[in-house]
Design an enzyme around this catalytic site. Sequence first.
Site, short mmCIF file in Angstrom:
data_model
loop_
_atom_site.label_atom_id
_atom_site.label_comp_id
_atom_site.label_asym_id
_atom_site.label_seq_id
_atom_site.Cartn_x
_atom_site.Cartn_y
_atom_site.Cartn_z
N ALA A 37 0.68 -1.23 -0.11
CA ALA A 37 0.25 -0.09 -0.06
C ALA A 37 1.10 1.17 0.06
O ALA A 37 0.55 2.04 -0.50
CB ALA A 37 -1.04 0.09 1.44
N GLU A 134 5.83 -9.17 1.55
CA GLU A 134 5.06 -9.30 2.69
C GLU A 134 3.52 -10.14 2.38
O GLU A 134 2.61 -9.89 2.87
CB GLU A 134 4.40 -7.98 3.21
CG GLU A 134 5.68 -7.40 3.91
CD GLU A 134 5.29 -6.00 4.32
OE1 GLU A 134 5.90 -5.43 5.30
OE2 GLU A 134 4.34 -5.23 4.28
N ASN A 175 18.14 -3.48 -0.35
CA ASN A 175 19.00 -2.81 0.64
C ASN A 175 20.10 -3.84 0.84
O ASN A 175 20.05 -4.92 0.19
CB ASN A 175 18.55 -2.21 1.72
CG ASN A 175 17.98 -3.15 2.83
OD1 ASN A 175 18.33 -4.36 2.71
ND2 ASN A 175 17.00 -2.76 3.61
N GLN A 222 23.24 7.35 1.93
CA GLN A 222 24.21 7.17 1.04
C GLN A 222 23.70 7.16 -0.55
O GLN A 222 24.63 7.12 -1.36
CB GLN A 222 25.30 5.95 1.17
CG GLN A 222 25.77 6.02 2.58
CD GLN A 222 26.69 7.40 3.01
OE1 GLN A 222 27.37 7.93 2.15
NE2 GLN A 222 26.25 7.68 4.30
N ASP A 250 9.91 2.87 0.77
CA ASP A 250 8.67 2.49 -0.02
C ASP A 250 8.36 3.39 -0.92
O ASP A 250 8.09 3.44 -2.03
CB ASP A 250 7.50 2.11 0.97
CG ASP A 250 7.66 0.82 1.59
OD1 ASP A 250 8.46 -0.13 1.03
OD2 ASP A 250 7.04 0.63 2.76
P1 ADP Z 1 15.16 0.57 3.35
O1 ADP Z 1 14.26 1.45 4.49
O2 ADP Z 1 14.48 -0.24 2.30
O3 ADP Z 1 16.59 -0.03 3.73
P2 ADP Z 1 17.08 2.83 2.50
O4 ADP Z 1 17.05 3.20 3.89
O5 ADP Z 1 17.95 2.49 1.81
O6 ADP Z 1 15.59 1.76 2.25
O7 ADP Z 1 16.28 4.07 1.74
C1 ADP Z 1 15.84 4.09 0.45
C2 ADP Z 1 16.20 5.49 -0.46
O8 ADP Z 1 15.55 6.51 0.22
C3 ADP Z 1 17.73 5.83 -0.27
O9 ADP Z 1 18.52 5.17 -1.28
C4 ADP Z 1 17.72 7.06 -0.44
O10 ADP Z 1 17.45 7.61 -1.81
C5 ADP Z 1 16.33 7.49 0.25
N1 ADP Z 1 16.82 7.91 1.66
C6 ADP Z 1 16.41 7.13 2.81
N2 ADP Z 1 16.94 7.55 3.96
C7 ADP Z 1 17.47 8.98 3.59
C8 ADP Z 1 18.03 10.16 4.03
N3 ADP Z 1 18.26 9.94 5.60
N4 ADP Z 1 18.41 11.02 3.47
C9 ADP Z 1 18.28 11.04 2.18
N5 ADP Z 1 17.69 10.08 1.51
C10 ADP Z 1 17.23 8.91 1.98
#
Ligand code: ADP
Length: 322
Positions: A37, A134, A175, A222, A250
């Site tokens: 969703a 899920e 990830n 990153q 998401d």
């Molecule tokens: P997940 O929650 O599935 O592990 P990520 O944390 O890698 O996914 O987040 C997905 C994407 O969202 C990242 O590749 C980035 O582009 C963006 N993102 C997530 N957190 C941040 C942040 N703190 N600052 C900038 N971009 C973010």
Amino acid sequence: MVGSINVDLIAHVRRHPRPGETLHGSGGQTLPGGKGANQAVAAARLGGTVAMVGAIGTDAHASVGLSGLQAAGVDLSQVREVEGPTGLAIVTVAQDGENSIVVIPGANSSMDAGRVSAAGEMISRAAIVVCQGEIPRSGIEALPSLITGRFLHNPAPVMELDPAVLRASDPLVVNEHEAALVLAQLRPGAGSGASMPDAPDEIIRALRGAGIASVVLTLGAQGSLVADEDGVHRVPAAHIDAVDTTGAGDAFIGALAMGLARGDALLAAARLASRVGAFAATGPGAQPSYPGIGDPLPELDDPAGPAGADHALGARRTSTPG
Ligand code: ADP
């Protein structure tokens, strides 16, 4: 979108309770959630035409679970009501920011091969079919034979899947943690020890080498890496003051799907997704933090300078900077 519909029940506590202990908390709100969703709402809010294949229960949570999808204009004609509870995530947030989560799949458990195949006509008409981890394994494994468009596969959480289904992903979006689990399935002889690559660019090359046509490896603040037949490209993150990263991943995937569906190249779609993911991290919650078409998105932290062409969300991209 073939995936989960949940309700998130949020409890704020000073610290997590010990086994057997009862603590006072605050919060108690129920918010629409579930990876399926969330991703559907993110894509629809950006202007994508989105249909949901999913299930809700017969309890009071069902209307909460559907509320964000309805507000975003998602087609719900293939959302079935099944006897029993709607999917529920019980999220406990401690003062130090550490979360603990119990997920009860509820109605999402009904999304097996039979149910997914029953939506086969809608699935075969979609330019992009998005799915996460899920719903039951059999529902995911039924997808590749139904899909005529592109299969954007986000195996989160990772479960054991037929390697042919993993290899049908185009792109696979993971990830680093999920990438390692997927690689272990695709290279069963290699084990999880020294032969597993560490560096993100090695991980993404290994996934491509294991037979996946295209991969997006997300790296939180990153940014991400994108790999397809054109090679490996880095997508920067946008510099933001993160308030709550719940559902940022998401939002990233919903935007990626919307970009691909309108004809963007994978790299261009990932650049848009990076800005949308960052936007989502600047607001509380998941779906309520997602941008709409008019919202100004943060710029990518691009050494080559801002990519002006992708500023306007509604505009179709004609070039792929970076
Ligand atoms: P997940 O929650 O599935 O592990 P990520 O944390 O890698 O996914 O987040 C997905 C994407 O969202 C990242 O590749 C980035 O582009 C963006 N993102 C997530 N957190 C941040 C942040 N703190 N600052 C900038 N971009 C973010």
